[in-house]
Design a protein around this motif. Sequence first.
Motif, PDB file in Angstrom:
ATOM      1  N   CYS A  29      36.092  43.238  36.335  1.00  0.00           N
ATOM      2  CA  CYS A  29      36.275  44.508  35.654  1.00  0.00           C
ATOM      3  C   CYS A  29      37.447  44.345  34.681  1.00  0.00           C
ATOM      4  O   CYS A  29      38.500  43.830  35.075  1.00  0.00           O
ATOM      5  N   VAL A  36      33.415  42.528  39.622  1.00  0.00           N
ATOM      6  CA  VAL A  36      32.485  43.649  39.603  1.00  0.00           C
ATOM      7  C   VAL A  36      31.460  43.415  40.707  1.00  0.00           C
ATOM      8  O   VAL A  36      30.946  42.303  40.849  1.00  0.00           O
ATOM      9  N   SER A  43      28.532  49.696  38.999  1.00  0.00           N
ATOM     10  CA  SER A  43      29.238  49.437  37.744  1.00  0.00           C
ATOM     11  C   SER A  43      28.482  50.107  36.602  1.00  0.00           C
ATOM     12  O   SER A  43      27.323  50.486  36.752  1.00  0.00           O
ATOM     13  N   CYS A  54      33.791  48.744  36.638  1.00  0.00           N
ATOM     14  CA  CYS A  54      33.422  49.117  38.008  1.00  0.00           C
ATOM     15  C   CYS A  54      33.546  50.634  38.168  1.00  0.00           C
ATOM     16  O   CYS A  54      34.329  51.286  37.480  1.00  0.00           O
TER      17      CYS A  54
END
Length: 130
Positions: A29, A36, A43, A54
């Motif tokens: 992220c 993620v 996400s 995320c």
Amino acid sequence: MRRCEECHRFGNQLVLMKKGRTRSAEDDCPICQLPVPLDIKQSEMRPCCMKLVCLGCALAADKRGMWDCPFCRTPMPKTDSQVLAMIRKRVNTGDPLAIWLLGIKYEFGQHGLEKDVTRGVELYERAAEL
């Protein structure tokens, strides 16, 4: 430890299961720098900056009253035409991720686009070349 014939001949061992596969930094992220989740429901792809954020960071931004993109601070689009305009703007700059995302929109007929699988595949191929 198992060895294939060619590797054995050259003295190299195959260590496929020993180290495992690590995820690249592109899978993190951009805000919290945590990986993620693999579940795509956890996400969001932001059409303004093409960043995969995320849901934890998106929720934290919402709780603070930040209704813009938590990464680039661009106001979030309210209509399908605004989303497509953002994606096409990135496509025109040659962003492979935006080209791929536009291919998805064509393949599934999202955001008011007519479903066109052929156009989607063309966009996928163009994105892969970049």
